[in-house]
Design a protein around this motif. Structure first.
Motif, PDB file in Angstrom:
ATOM      1  N   ARG A  95      -0.852  48.786  27.076  1.00 50.14           N
ATOM      2  CA  ARG A  95      -2.139  49.237  26.551  1.00 50.14           C
ATOM      3  C   ARG A  95      -1.954  50.630  25.967  1.00 50.14           C
ATOM      4  NH1 ARG A  95      -6.754  46.714  28.288  1.00 50.14           N
ATOM      5  NH2 ARG A  95      -6.318  44.767  29.381  1.00 50.14           N
ATOM      6  N   THR A 137      -3.786  54.231  24.642  1.00 47.97           N
ATOM      7  CA  THR A 137      -4.912  55.127  24.409  1.00 47.97           C
ATOM      8  C   THR A 137      -4.596  55.938  23.159  1.00 47.97           C
ATOM      9  OG1 THR A 137      -5.411  55.293  26.753  1.00 47.97           O
ATOM     10  CG2 THR A 137      -6.277  57.025  25.331  1.00 47.97           C
ATOM     11  N   ARG A 176      -7.276  52.778  15.408  1.00 49.16           N
ATOM     12  CA  ARG A 176      -7.460  51.530  16.164  1.00 49.16           C
ATOM     13  C   ARG A 176      -7.805  50.366  15.226  1.00 49.16           C
ATOM     14  NH1 ARG A 176     -11.964  50.831  20.749  1.00 49.16           N
ATOM     15  NH2 ARG A 176     -13.314  51.284  18.987  1.00 49.16           N
ATOM     16  N   GLU A 179      -8.933  45.086  22.829  1.00 42.71           N
ATOM     17  CA  GLU A 179      -9.045  45.451  24.249  1.00 42.71           C
ATOM     18  C   GLU A 179      -7.855  46.280  24.714  1.00 42.71           C
ATOM     19  OE1 GLU A 179      -9.889  42.376  22.561  1.00 42.71           O
ATOM     20  OE2 GLU A 179      -8.820  41.273  24.128  1.00 42.71           O
ATOM     21  N   ARG A 203      -7.622  51.879  23.260  1.00 43.14           N
ATOM     22  CA  ARG A 203      -8.736  52.698  23.690  1.00 43.14           C
ATOM     23  C   ARG A 203      -8.698  53.963  22.833  1.00 43.14           C
ATOM     24  NH1 ARG A 203      -8.806  55.845  28.512  1.00 43.14           N
ATOM     25  NH2 ARG A 203     -10.899  55.954  29.378  1.00 43.14           N
ATOM     26  N   SER A 245     -11.410  59.977  29.287  1.00 44.64           N
ATOM     27  CA  SER A 245     -12.051  60.100  27.982  1.00 44.64           C
ATOM     28  C   SER A 245     -13.311  60.947  28.138  1.00 44.64           C
ATOM     29  CB  SER A 245     -12.405  58.721  27.419  1.00 44.64           C
ATOM     30  OG  SER A 245     -13.337  58.079  28.241  1.00 44.64           O
ATOM     31  N   GLY A 263     -17.012  50.637  28.667  1.00 46.51           N
ATOM     32  CA  GLY A 263     -15.807  50.311  27.926  1.00 46.51           C
ATOM     33  C   GLY A 263     -15.110  51.586  27.529  1.00 46.51           C
ATOM     34  N   ASP A 264     -14.789  51.713  26.252  1.00 47.19           N
ATOM     35  CA  ASP A 264     -14.125  52.954  25.875  1.00 47.19           C
ATOM     36  C   ASP A 264     -15.037  53.826  25.013  1.00 47.19           C
ATOM     37  OD1 ASP A 264     -14.062  51.783  23.411  1.00 47.19           O
ATOM     38  OD2 ASP A 264     -11.988  52.336  22.993  1.00 47.19           O
TER      39      ASP A 264
END
Lengths: 196, 443
Positions: free
Chosen positions: A123, A125, A151, A162, A165, B230, B252-253
């Motif tokens: 994943r 970020t 993204r 998903e 992030r 975040s 979520g984000d």
């Protein structure tokens, strides 16, 4: 940026060809792609560091009382969250006050996509960063826009949203502390924090 | 105020001279502002009532801080020290008003103090010199650790003689990296008194904690913290040392930043990207019932409320460059505010005093750096507050609207700076080491 210009187009084509292929065979990507070269050489140590730095902070006191006999707090021990340049996925750069992806940035993201296709449990970020030549608040919005544009492009290359992030750091965590053009250019970036 | 255990108005004025025929206290506004324009104050040294070190030290601090506090609003003139020293020392119980008249004083502030039984007791008497009439008499008592707070309280009480509310007891929150390390480049929140003294650290989580804003009751701060990875809104109840995470309910984000309470403390404006782009949202003070106020794909950010809470100013780059816009608190009646002050305007702060209809903001008026500017609603005139002080940003008003606080970067260091609303006087607060930025002036 140390990217070899001549490699840009071919890699892009490989990714696109792969995506078409992947779509055609509907589903499982060949595991061979797991060995695809990441955008910029990242050692195992880099990767481990990136992984460690993506862990959330331990629970602990958040604020302490400023007066009276209320609860007092202490520093949380544990890892820092330093979004440096390291890690398996190289940063991409942006123009001043812009969240538009340059050709070079797209080429880098295409390589990243290829790598991510092979690392299905990874994943990412995506951190949006800005240089210091702007206000705190507008830069937070700009960093958000940069991370989101990044993204969206990765998602358009087939990476599941998903897994991606976005976090904006605005100008709060510059990579380079300097104030010259070179430092500014390094700080206008999207950084990729990888975790499994 | 917890520190001042008791603040009492002295029951009877010591008989300086026979009280004039029973009459109401004079209309104080008129005396200071009407009858006496910029009256000339004499603030002689505080007289210790005991000769021990603690009483004398407390008196020295009281004199120094009270003088600075009274000068701050620039409402008064002051008899210079050389003249104060030219007359016999003050007899605080029975001042010889002719002496004070002789050096041109119109208002005399007589202070006495003593430390006894682990308690500091301070008495402040303010006299109209011409008549010898006491205008204000207060006794303060409490823990002796911080005599500055006694002076601040006395100054605010003296300011009640004018139509302006004093700010000597107000505090400023700001962000500093002073406790950052190479491994943990943290930014934490700190609170200082309005004069930069008495710094106290609020957050202790070693993450990034930024964009603090006071709740109008002064008991809590809303801010942005990255401690869960975040940016999300947190509420710090500063007297309890407790915090509430994710006040705006991001899922979520999605992320949130730029929080700001309405003046009545009932609403919270903030920025969230939960709808796909950064937009201004409004919710209850506890984050309940969020409503989206801006709907463009552009960057809409940095909301601030008008003094009534009916209007919100914010930053948007919907026309290409970041500019200040206005809307009502339903998101309607949207119109652009800044048109003639450069191509980069952000960080609004609406003057909370209704008599000043103006907004302070950060403007790029010259190539490179930023300056603090103020736009007047009636005339749309822009007045530049900072000039040649390095890059300055993030303005916030004193509660009475007479001063601004902001941060400026000079010699590679961010420091908290205060200016009056005309931009004539500047003061850099010695808040401590590190980069100190993003100040918000609290109640």
């Amino acid at each position: 940026m140390p990217f070899r210009k001549q490699s840009r187009l071919p890699v892009g084509f490989v990714v696109l060809a792969f995506l078409v292929l992947a779509a055609a065979c509907s589903g499982k990507r060949p595991p061979a792609l797991a060995t695809a070269t990441p955008g910029e050489g990242g050692s195992a140590a880099d990767e481990a560091r990136a992984r460690a730095s993506a862990q959330p902070l331990e629970e602990g006191p958040d604020v302490r009382a400023v007066e009276g006999e209320g609860a007092s707090g202490s520093d949380i021990p544990g890892s820092g969250l330093y979004p440096g340049e390291g890690g398996p996925l190289a940063d991409i750069r942006f123009d001043y006050d812009s969240a538009a992806l340059s050709d070079e940035a797209r080429a880098t993201l295409e390589r990243h996509a290829l790598w991510l296709q092979g690392q299905r449990d990874v994943r990412v970020t995506i951190e949006g960063h800005c240089d210091e030549r702007g206000t705190v608040e507008y830069n937070l919005a700009l960093g958000e826009q940069r991370a989101r544009a990044t993204r969206e492009y990765l998602a358009s290359l087939g990476i599941a949203a998903e897994r991606l992030r976005v976090v904006s750091y605005g100008k709060e965590r510059p990579l380079e502390p300097g104030s010259d053009d070179a430092a500014h250019a390094k700080n206008r970036r999207a950084h990729f924090n990888v975790s499994r | 105020m917890a520190l001042l255990a008791a603040v009492t108005t002295l029951a009877a004025a010591p008989a300086v001279r026979p009280p004039a025929a029973r009459q109401e206290p004079p209309p104080l506004d008129e005396i200071v502002i009407g009858g006496l324009t910029r009256p000339r104050f004499a603030v002689p040294e505080c007289v210790p009532r005991r000769q021990d070190d603690a009483s004398q030290a407390a008196c020295r601090t009281l004199t120094q801080v009270l003088r600075a506090d009274l000068r701050f609003e620039d409402l008064f003139q002051f008899v210079p020290d050389s003249l104060l020293n030219a007359i016999p020392p003050l007899n605080p119980q029975a001042p010889r008003f002719d002496d004070w008249k002789g050096i041109g004083a119109k208002i005399l502030v007589a202070t006495q103090a003593e430390v006894a039984n682990a308690e500091l007791q301070v008495e402040v008497r303010v006299y109209l010199v011409d008549t010898g009439q006491p205008m204000l008499q207060k006794r303060y008592s409490g823990r002796p650790e911080n005599p500055r707070s006694f002076a601040h309280q006395a100054s605010d009480d003296i300011l009640t003689l004018t139509q302006y509310k004093g700010v000597a007891r107000t505090r400023i929150v700001f962000v500093s990296d002073r406790d950052a390390t190479k491994q943990r480049p943290s930014k934490e929140l700190y609170i200082v008194d309005y004069d930069g003294f008495n710094p106290r650290r609020v957050t202790v989580n070693s993450s990034l904690n930024i964009l603090p804003a006071w709740r109008p009751d002064g008991a809590a701060l809303v801010y942005v913290s990255y401690r869960q990875g975040s940016p999300m809104l947190y509420l710090a109840k500063i007297f309890e040392g407790q915090s509430v995470a994710n006040l705006s309910g991001e899922k979520g984000d999605s992320q949130a930043f730029s929080p700001s309470f309405s003046p009545d403390g009932k609403s919270l404006a903030f920025v969230s990207n939960r709808a796909g782009s950064t937009d201004v949202w409004i919710a209850g003070a506890d984050g309940a019932s969020p409503r989206r106020l801006t709907t463009t794909q552009a960057k809409d950010t940095a909301p601030c409320f008008s003094p009534t809470g009916d209007e919100i100013a914010f930053t948007s780059d919907r026309t290409g460059t970041p500019q200040l816009w206005l809307m009502d608190n339903q998101g309607l009646n949207v119109r652009r505010l800044t048109v003639a002050s450069g191509n980069y305007n952000d960080g609004c702060a609406w003057n909370p005093a209704k008599q000043y209809s103006e907004i302070a903001y950060t403007a790029r008026l010259e190539a490179g750096g930023f300056d603090i500017a103020v736009i007047d609603f009636a005339t749309r005139q822009v007045r530049q507050i900072t000039q040649g002080r390095g890059s300055c940003e993030y303005a916030s008003w004193a509660p009475n609207g007479r001063h601004l606080v902001f941060s400026c970067e000079r010699n590679k260091r961010w420091e908290i700076t205060i200016a009056d609303r005309e931009g004539r006087f500047f003061q850099t607060l010695a808040t401590g080491p590190g980069n100190n930025a993003q100040p918000d002036w609290g109640p």
